[in-house]
Design a protein around this motif. Structure first.
Motif, PDB file in Angstrom:
ATOM      1  N   LEU A   1       8.026  -0.924 -15.353  1.00 33.20           N
ATOM      2  CA  LEU A   1       6.881  -1.838 -15.225  1.00 33.20           C
ATOM      3  C   LEU A   1       7.151  -2.880 -14.147  1.00 33.20           C
ATOM      4  N   ILE A   2       8.360  -3.402 -14.109  1.00 33.16           N
ATOM      5  CA  ILE A   2       8.713  -4.422 -13.112  1.00 33.16           C
ATOM      6  C   ILE A   2       8.601  -3.854 -11.704  1.00 33.16           C
ATOM      7  N   ARG A   3       8.975  -2.581 -11.529  1.00 30.27           N
ATOM      8  CA  ARG A   3       8.875  -1.986 -10.183  1.00 30.27           C
ATOM      9  C   ARG A   3       7.420  -1.913  -9.726  1.00 30.27           C
ATOM     10  N   SER A   4       6.519  -1.508 -10.614  1.00 25.61           N
ATOM     11  CA  SER A   4       5.097  -1.473 -10.256  1.00 25.61           C
ATOM     12  C   SER A   4       4.586  -2.875  -9.952  1.00 25.61           C
ATOM     13  N   ALA A   5       4.992  -3.848 -10.761  1.00 26.17           N
ATOM     14  CA  ALA A   5       4.563  -5.227 -10.544  1.00 26.17           C
ATOM     15  C   ALA A   5       5.104  -5.761  -9.222  1.00 26.17           C
ATOM     16  N   THR A   6       6.334  -5.392  -8.881  1.00 26.50           N
ATOM     17  CA  THR A   6       6.933  -5.840  -7.624  1.00 26.50           C
ATOM     18  C   THR A   6       6.159  -5.292  -6.430  1.00 26.50           C
ATOM     19  N   LEU A   7       5.766  -4.023  -6.518  1.00 33.10           N
ATOM     20  CA  LEU A   7       4.992  -3.427  -5.425  1.00 33.10           C
ATOM     21  C   LEU A   7       3.639  -4.130  -5.268  1.00 33.10           C
ATOM     22  N   ALA A   8       3.001  -4.456  -6.382  1.00 34.50           N
ATOM     23  CA  ALA A   8       1.732  -5.188  -6.304  1.00 34.50           C
ATOM     24  C   ALA A   8       1.938  -6.536  -5.617  1.00 34.50           C
ATOM     25  N   HIS A   9       3.025  -7.201  -5.933  1.00 36.58           N
ATOM     26  CA  HIS A   9       3.347  -8.487  -5.310  1.00 36.58           C
ATOM     27  C   HIS A   9       3.590  -8.302  -3.812  1.00 36.58           C
ATOM     28  N   GLU A  10       4.310  -7.255  -3.438  1.00 37.70           N
ATOM     29  CA  GLU A  10       4.592  -7.013  -2.018  1.00 37.70           C
ATOM     30  C   GLU A  10       3.316  -6.714  -1.246  1.00 37.70           C
ATOM     31  N   MET A  11       2.364  -6.027  -1.875  1.00 32.46           N
ATOM     32  CA  MET A  11       1.090  -5.747  -1.206  1.00 32.46           C
ATOM     33  C   MET A  11       0.333  -7.047  -0.932  1.00 32.46           C
ATOM     34  N   ARG A  12       0.354  -7.954  -1.900  1.00 32.62           N
ATOM     35  CA  ARG A  12      -0.344  -9.230  -1.711  1.00 32.62           C
ATOM     36  C   ARG A  12       0.308 -10.055  -0.606  1.00 32.62           C
ATOM     37  N   HIS A  13       1.608  -9.852  -0.385  1.00 29.81           N
ATOM     38  CA  HIS A  13       2.352 -10.655   0.591  1.00 29.81           C
ATOM     39  C   HIS A  13       2.914  -9.774   1.714  1.00 29.81           C
ATOM     40  N   ALA A  14       2.146  -8.760   2.096  1.00 30.97           N
ATOM     41  CA  ALA A  14       2.603  -7.830   3.131  1.00 30.97           C
ATOM     42  C   ALA A  14       2.774  -8.517   4.484  1.00 30.97           C
ATOM     43  N   SER A  15       2.079  -9.625   4.677  1.00 34.97           N
ATOM     44  CA  SER A  15       2.191 -10.315   5.968  1.00 34.97           C
ATOM     45  C   SER A  15       3.604 -10.824   6.210  1.00 34.97           C
ATOM     46  N   ALA A  16       4.372 -11.002   5.152  1.00 38.41           N
ATOM     47  CA  ALA A  16       5.766 -11.423   5.331  1.00 38.41           C
ATOM     48  C   ALA A  16       6.579 -10.364   6.049  1.00 38.41           C
ATOM     49  N   GLN A  17       6.085  -9.120   6.043  1.00 41.44           N
ATOM     50  CA  GLN A  17       6.759  -8.024   6.740  1.00 41.44           C
ATOM     51  C   GLN A  17       5.988  -7.601   7.996  1.00 41.44           C
ATOM     52  N   GLY A  18       5.058  -8.440   8.431  1.00 42.36           N
ATOM     53  CA  GLY A  18       4.308  -8.132   9.643  1.00 42.36           C
ATOM     54  C   GLY A  18       3.139  -7.207   9.418  1.00 42.36           C
TER      55      GLY A  18
END
Length: 715
Positions: free
Chosen positions: A284-301
């Protein structure tokens, strides 16, 4: 300064006495000559000679001078066997006690400071068995008399115990030498006293306490098992109750050593970790982490993207991962390894009989040499009024309770601020729930340092978790909405919610296994000794049901000790080793720790210094956009021995392993610094903190000399 000066003065006195006596002829003939002169004086002053001799004997033994043997022989020659035995026995014990006190006063604090935590471990063992070991050493004359006195002074053994055990333990050896002294006129050398047969006899004598201890242990066992009828033969070598981490490892070890073993599980193979805990929560944490990364994708350009979260698919992925891992812990796998795996409820009938009842109610009884109880733990539901009305979820039930829901709970309350509560609160917040987390303590993650908890709470709040610390749950109810009432600083308020997860701790599964009927003490956990044995030595416990730690990796660790002791304890038993226990909390940022935290070291008064490396200075953390967190290492002042490590940041649970290895095998930060770490990787953080410690401990005088050397070399 008093102790060093006193120690120096004492050493000077001993050296001076040895210098004065350096030319003394330590032969039997010389001793006979000295005694002839003393005997003449003794005729007119018997009590004075006896008193002076006693005082001299005490002084020689107290100062650890190498003349105790000669004094013992002289006591027999001057005062006869019984008189000489009385004088030598009491004088040697009193002198030994004085030497003991000198060592304790002058050296004990210094030794304890040098050894640190190891000293406490040694002292705990000696506090329990010190008198026994002292008695064994006193029965062996070849063990240096003065060394035993000085070394025991560094232990926690009480003075009166030391004196009494020394008096009794030295009596046999003293009698031999006193008797030899009565025959001194007929002796040409000491070879007749310290011959090989005599020394062999003393060696055998020294084994007697161990034999006596084994006999006492046998008698205690007979008393424990009194009233029970032992089977004439056994169906199995081992029955393991519970197929979680501890049970699976125990059964595996038994099968690997060709024992006949039966594993009994009433629920699902794999226990809590596979089915309800570690595996589903991390999925569950892995899915939640991916959702968080999508919201903050600009941090990776990239472009920030609001994730669409089909919650039912997320939960199905969780169950799919459980199903993928399940074959590792399945009946089929363990059967192929040689384990008999039975589905049913196990109950102890007597110390050697386990009754297994299957789902149809059919019962069968198995006789076994040994039993390992590995029944695990379950979530604790507090006696909160109205809690049953709001259908509470736990870390065990939420996976089925929320399965099939198209959306995560819109309003979610998490009760509890420990690792489980924090992981779930953050994961559900990242998946779109409005999460309120309630904790009655001043902060979350109370076992960690305040700065660690503050970092985690800041991250969770950034993810949308509303954290209410110092709030106590009062009651729950349903009034259109489900609600929980909390109290803070004398004021109460209601918080509405759709679902509530209760994560306030876990308690051992103790009921229904026959422990009460057998009289096995079990309060919060099953009571065991250092060997994981219960009241009955053939019944052991491992994992959460035994405590003191509720971690899957500790359960596996305990299982080795429990299974080896159960199968081979008649030859050699092993104490469970809890010296180096790591753990991790898989929040964002991750938190991992082994050994002491800074807060614990301060509270316990343990001298320490802190070396810290911020992950903002780690190249790989910068490239990954995760340059936050730190590695913090505690060491004794001026030394590189590791007392504890706390890591906060991405991959903390993986990074801690190197420090666990170092602490387990006594390797300091110098060894970590001298190890090549691949660049650029996260593990370089470990080397960097070791380098920070080294830079802080460079000798400025040596550095100045090196600078002058280089200047001289330049001409």
């Amino acid at each position: 300064m008093k102790k060093p000066l006193l120690l120096a003065g004492l050493a000077a006195l001993i050296l001076a006495l040895l210098w004065v006596l350096r030319d003394q002829d330590l032969t039997v003939a010389a001793l006979q000559g000295h005694l002839a002169r003393v005997a003449a004086w003794q005729q007119g002053h018997p009590l004075l000679v006896a008193g002076l001799f006693f005082v001299a004997y005490v002084a020689i033994t107290a100062l650890s001078l190498p003349f105790a043997l000669w004094m013992t022989l002289a006591s027999g020659a001057l005062f006869g066997f019984w008189g000489g035995l009385a004088i030598a026995s009491f004088a040697s014990a009193i002198g030994a006690s004085l030497a003991f006190l000198v060592a304790r006063h002058l050296l004990r604090d210094w030794v304890r400071a040098r050894l640190g935590q190891k000293a406490r471990t040694i002292e705990a063992g000696l506090a329990r068995d010190g008198a026994f070991y002292l008695f064994s050493l006193r029965l062996i004359p070849v063990v240096p008399f003065f060394a035993v006195n000085l070394l025991m002074g560094l232990t926690p053994i009480r003075l009166l115990v030391f004196y009494a055990v020394s008096q009794a333990g030295m009596l046999a050896g003293t009698a031999v030498y006193v008797n030899a002294g009565t025959q001194l006129a007929r002796l040409d050398s000491l070879s007749g006293i310290v011959s090989a047969p005599i020394l062999a006899s003393f060696a055998v004598l020294a084994v007697f306490p161990w034999i006596a201890r084994a006999v006492l242990g046998l008698l205690r066992r007979r008393r424990v098992y009194a009233g029970w009828t032992r089977p004439s033969s056994y169906d199995r070598n081992l029955v393991v109750i519970g197929a979680g981490s501890a049970g699976l490892v125990s059964a595996y070890i038994a099968a690997a050593t060709k024992a006949r073993v039966t594993l009994v599980e009433a629920g699902e193979m794999g226990g809590d970790c596979l089915n309800y805990g570690c595996v589903p929560s991390k999925a569950l944490i892995r899915s939640a982490t991916l959702a968080h990364e999508m919201r903050h994708a600009s941090a990776q350009g990239l472009t920030d993207t609001a994730p669409v979260i089909p919650f039912a698919a997320v939960m199905e992925r969780v169950h799919r991962i459980i199903a993928t891992i399940a074959p590792h812990d399945s009946v089929e796998r363990y059967t192929s390894l040689g384990v008999e795996a039975l589905k049913g409820h196990a109950r102890l009938i007597d110390p050697w009989t386990v009754e297994v009842t299957d789902a149809e109610g059919t019962a069968r009884r198995l006789t076994t040499r040994s039993v390992i109880i590995a029944t695990g733990a379950r979530p604790f539901l507090p006696p909160l009024p109205g809690l049953d009305l709001v259908e509470p979820l736990t870390s065990d039930t939420l996976w089925e309770g929320l399965r099939g829901m198209q959306d995560p709970p819109r309003r979610l309350v998490v009760l509890g601020g420990g690792p489980i509560g924090c992981e779930l609160a953050q994961a559900f917040a990242r998946l779109g729930s409005e999460v309120v987390q309630i904790e009655r303590s001043p902060r979350l993650m109370g076992r960690e340092d305040p700065e660690v908890a503050d970092m985690v709470m800041a991250s969770m709040r950034a993810d949308g978790v509303s954290i209410l610390t110092e709030h106590s749950a009062v009651r729950c109810g349903v009034d259109g909405d489900r609600w929980i009432e909390v109290e803070h600083e004398g004021e109460t308020r209601r918080i509405p919610f759709d679902r509530i997860i209760v994560a306030v701790g876990r308690h051992a599964r103790l009921e229904g296994f026959g422990l009460e009927e057998l009289g096995i003490p079990a309060d919060r956990t099953v009571e065991t000794n250092a060997y994981l044995e219960t009241r009955y030595p053939n019944i052991l416990a491992a994992g959460d049901v035994a405590g003191p730690y509720q971690f899957t990796h500790v359960a596996s660790h305990q299982a080795w000790f429990a299974s080896v002791n159960a199968l081979f304890g008649m030859f050699k038993r092993f104490k469970a080793d809890y010296r180096v226990i790591p753990w991790a909390t898989f929040t964002a940022p991750e938190v991992a720790r082994v050994g002491l935290s800074e807060t614990e070291a301060t509270e316990k008064g343990i001298p320490h210094e802190v070396t810290r490396f911020d992950l903002a200075g780690l190249d790989r953390a910068v490239t990954d956009g995760a340059a936050h967190g730190f590695v913090k290492v505690l060491t004794p002042p001026g030394k590189d021995r590791i007392l504890g490590v706390t890591i906060v940041g991405d991959h903390a649970g993986d990074l801690i392993a190197e420090f666990v290895m170092a602490m387990k095998h006594g390797l300091g930060l110098g060894k970590v610094l001298g190890t090549i770490h691949i660049y650029p990787t996260w593990t370089e953080a470990n080397k960097s903190v070791a380098g920070a410690w080294r830079r802080a401990h460079v000798n400025p005088r040596a550095l100045a000399l090196v600078e002058r050397f280089h200047r001289w070399r330049r001409g």
